[in-house]
Enzyme design. Structure first.
Site, PDB file in Angstrom:
ATOM      1  N   TYR A   1      14.011  32.080   2.522  1.00 16.74           N
ATOM      2  CA  TYR A   1      12.790  32.826   2.811  1.00 16.74           C
ATOM      3  C   TYR A   1      12.735  33.275   4.275  1.00 16.74           C
ATOM      4  O   TYR A   1      13.193  32.560   5.184  1.00 16.74           O
ATOM      5  CB  TYR A   1      11.556  31.968   2.513  1.00 16.74           C
TER       6      TYR A   1
ATOM      7  N   LYS B   1       0.841  -1.197   0.000  1.00 18.67           N
ATOM      8  CA  LYS B   1       0.000   0.000   0.000  1.00 18.67           C
ATOM      9  C   LYS B   1       0.875   1.246   0.000  1.00 18.67           C
ATOM     10  O   LYS B   1       2.072   1.187   0.281  1.00 18.67           O
ATOM     11  CB  LYS B   1      -0.918   0.005   1.220  1.00 18.67           C
TER      12      LYS B   1
END
Length: 829
Positions: A724, A496
């Site tokens: 940033y 999965k």
């Protein structure tokens, strides 16, 4: 082909076996087989039914017989003997020992120089470099890939034939007494002991014992190459007394030796090594700068001197050494193709191995092989290429592209689609690469044909960050957990979430090839993708929904049923299908304490009634989920869950006349709760190299390595800010590297501003500034680095567990969060 082909009666005598059934005792054996999946040509093939803790070769006999194999060495009489009436069956006490005895008898037929190589590291590199250095002068047979085990060595030696002038075989051991069995098979005349490291230390009393065990390979050699600079190795050799009976050729940087290394000069792209032999100074230059390559090159230099090569020839050839591709790689290609690049060896044996890997891939129906001339085969082209053509046909190859003058001259031998070109440049210049579409393409070429140009042209272009997945490590981890299972217990593998970030059909193909019993996905669309890629194993879907049931019925997927609502929705979907197709297997989930999905144990009686109202629903399994099986702190609760599951599942299974599988053990449960294995276990994170308990990590191999590179290096001044929000500032003049991986790739912003670390050239370096969408910055002050250098985000030497701790998470989150835009590269070493 072997110089002699034994009849069944002769082989029975050699292996001290008993013929318990005779189809034709005069059948001549040309090929040995130990893995039923790797059968090439059934005629003249002898299968050894090897028995180990993890597998039993006897269960593959009937399948091989149906595919044309008629010769078998067994330890016990097959149950289906009447179905094998044309088979030759030789019974022995130990089938592995029989394989080794036959290979040793084969080795005794030859009187040529045989180089035997052992050591903790470098065996394969030294073997391959010796081949590169001498193949133009001698017809050489050598171990395919790293065939150095108790099974690999006999199969390697069986390749010897009367055209070979030199043999090079490597031998590896992991515990005492193994080398005693390999020595008579290789029976080397020249020995090379590369070095002594820590690998498999845990299986020996001490390092001296390990040295002594490895030295058993060299008890009958004429001369042994090694370096006394390795103190433990030198001490072990002296203690063993082996030098009383054999000669030594030593090389050293700091003491008297046959070859004295006086200077090693590392440059940016090469290393010059100065040495003195028999009073004459000379120099070799190798196109490598790492210490391991220097050591490996000196071993090769010493061996060539022993074999009588002139120094000027050695010097010239050393400059031409090429990197050894230690692995077969699989990548995404153009036009939805899959590219398999295997430039490790170019011979018919390694071609057969690569074709087996190609046939594991089920995502494309069409298969193409791009193949160069095969050099130094020891066979005439008129015999070699028809054999290769036959091999390609047996492996169901649709198209072959031959590159080289020799293979082009034998074009008529190939009966499938075919095109031929005299050179790689001619192919790239004339062949329309855009015509490749939705197919798997195997590249198999000798080094001089430079197939890396073809690989580069065919692979899908992506950015520099890649996730490398070691398929061999997955198989190792699978086999480790299989070794912990009780006989008859099935194994369900969790694939999965894109196989925990590792890939979809690529991993499922591997698990199907290695015969797991079940696969599990989270959602139906994951299972549909696997079905379209050719996966035919049973697949359980853990999170079915109303919209997916029709698709699940169509693709024969098996839903987890965890509530009466989901059961009713399934019943409604079944009513919409034609009666002939309206049946489905389901897996019943019981909630024993996890408090997620699942029926309450008190609901079993009502559930049985509902299930019996739907005869088209067949219960395949009943299961539950352990909440804390990885921690001893929760053992009381885990045992409560196991007992609760046993009682509830007993109530359900006893209500049906057919068998129903039961399973509750996850990865941690397999190890810690052996009594709770029931009929099947579910293997998840451990398959991908991450142990739920730290104490078990040493038993697993690292599977995934996330790596990138330095795009640019900048010098910044004190007090300058980076990134940033100007979140990080330099306290002093600094050097920073920009790495093209960001949060869009799955790198968490929680690792910003010094919390997270990468590895660069062996140094741990911090992430500085805020992680950006597509890149991040690292502080590389005082660390030797260049633009383009590799950066490891996590891998063998930079564990993912460390990164998980830094972001206050778990490895699951990191693996499953790696973006699909990060290219996956699959390889087998």
């Amino acid at each position: 082909m072997p110089v002699f082909n034994h009849s069944i009666s002769e082989i029975s005598r050699i292996v001290k076996g008993k013929i318990i059934q005779s189809g034709s005792e005069e059948t001549l054996i040309t090929d040995l087989l130990t893995d039923s999946r790797r059968m090439v040509m059934p005629e003249g093939c002898l299968f050894f039914a090897l028995v180990s803790k993890r597998n039993d070769g006897h269960k593959y006999i009937e399948d091989l017989y149906s595919r044309g194999v008629r010769n078998f060495i067994v330890e016990k009489e097959p149950d289906n003997l009447l179905l094998l009436h044309e088979a030759n069956l030789i019974q022995v006490k130990d089938s592995l020992q029989a394989l080794q005895m036959l290979a040793a008898a084969h080795r005794r037929q030859f009187n040529i120089e045989v180089i035997g190589i052992t050591g903790s590291n470098g065996k394969t590199i030294v073997k391959e470099w010796l081949y590169q250095l001498m193949y133009e002068d001698r017809n050489i047979v050598r171990s395919p890939k790293s065939f150095n085990s108790q099974v690999g060595v006999p199969l390697s030696v069986w390749q010897m034939n009367d055209t070979h002038e030199l043999a090079i075989f490597e031998a590896g051991i992991s515990e005492p007494d193994e080398m005693d069995k390999l020595q008579p098979i290789i029976y080397p005349t020249i020995g090379i002991f590369t070095n002594l490291g820590h690998a498999h230390d845990e299986n020996f009393i001490n390092r001296n014992q390990k040295t002594g065990e490895k030295l058993k390979l060299f008890t009958k050699v004429e001369i042994l190459v090694y370096s006394p600079d390795q103190k433990e190795l030198q001490e072990g050799i002296l203690k063993s007394g082996i030098l009383k009976n054999i000669r030594a050729f030593t090389w050293s940087r700091n003491q008297k030796a046959d070859l004295v290394i006086s200077k090693i000069n590392h440059q940016s792209h090469f290393t010059a090594i100065t040495g003195e032999y028999l009073g004459n100074k000379s120099e070799i230059t190798i196109p490598f700068i790492d210490e391991a390559s220097v050591e490996n090159a000196i071993h090769c230099w010493s061996t060539m001197l022993i074999l009588g090569y002139q120094q000027e020839v050695i010097t010239r050839k050393m400059r031409q050494l090429q990197p050894v591709a230690m692995r077969l790689e699989m990548k995404e290609g153009i036009n939805n193709c899959t590219i398999i690049n295997d430039s490790y060896n170019s011979d018919i044996d390694s071609l057969a191995i690569a074709l087996d890997f190609l046939n594991q891939q089920k995502q494309h129906r069409r298969k193409t092989v791009i193949l160069s001339d095969i050099l130094q085969s020891g066979r005439s082209d008129s015999y070699l290429y028809p054999e290769i053509a036959n091999l390609l046909e047996l492996k169901h190859i649709d198209s072959v592209i031959g590159i080289g003058k020799a293979i082009s001259k034998q074009a008529s031998a190939f009966k499938m689609e075919k095109q031929f070109f005299p050179s790689t440049a001619d192919f790239l210049g004339k062949f329309p690469l855009s015509s490749f579409s939705n197919e798997t393409i195997l590249l198999k070429g000798a080094r001089i044909f430079e197939f890396e140009q073809i690989s580069e042209a065919l692979q899908q272009k992506t950015h520099e960050t890649v996730l490398e997945i070691n398929l061999g490590a997955i198989v190792h981890n699978l086999n480790y957990y299989r070794s912990l299972l009780r006989p008859g217990v099935k194994l369900m593998a969790m694939v999965k979430a894109f196989s925990y970030g590792s890939g979809s059909f690529e991993i499922a193909n591997l698990l199907q090839f290695h015969q797991v019993d079940y696969l599990t996905v989270a959602y139906a669309d994951e299972g549909v993708e696997l079905r379209k890629a050719g996966i035919n194993l049973p697949i359980m879907v853990m999170n079915p929904d109303q919209e997916s049931f029709d698709s699940m019925l169509k693709h024969k997927l098996e839903p987890e049923i965890y509530s009466f609502r989901i059961l009713r929705l399934l019943q409604e979907s079944l009513s919409r299908f034609p009666e002939s197709n309206a049946s489905i297997g389901v897996h019943i989930k019981i909630d024993t304490g996890m408090r997620r999905l699942g029926f309450d144990p008190k609901e079993m009686e009502e559930l049985v009634v509902s299930l019996k109202e739907s005869p088209t629903i067949r219960v395949v399994s009943v299961f539950s989920h352990l909440a804390g099986s990885d921690s001893a702190d929760f053992d009381d609760f885990t045992n409560y869950q196991i007992n609760s599951f046993r009682e509830a599942s007993d109530q359900l299974t006893s209500a049906f006349e057919y068998p129903i599988l039961r399973h509750i053990a996850n990865t941690a449960g397999i190890t810690r709760f052996n009594d709770a294995q029931f009929d099947m276990v579910r293997l998840g994170i451990g398959l991908y190299g991450i142990a739920p308990m730290a104490s078990e990590q040493q038993n697993l191999l690292n599977v995934s390595t996330l790596k990138s590179s330095i795009s640019q290096i900048k010098q910044i001044g004190a007090n300058e800010t980076v990134g940033y929000s100007r979140a990080w500032s330099a306290e002093k003049d600094a050097c920073i590297g920009i790495v093209p991986i960001g949060y869009a790739d799955g790198l968490s912003r929680r690792l910003s501003n010094g919390r997270g670390h990468f590895m660069l050239n062996g140094h741990v370096v911090p992430i500085i500034g805020n992680v950006c969408m597509d890149m991040c910055m690292i502080d590389i002050t005082d660390i030797p680095a260049r633009e383009g250098d590799e950066v490891i985000i996590f891998g063998k030497d930079m564990p993912i567990s460390r990164l998980a701790e830094e972001m206050e998470s778990i490895p699951y989150e990191i693996l499953t969060g790696i973006s699909r835009r990060v290219k996956r590269v699959y390889f087998e070493e």
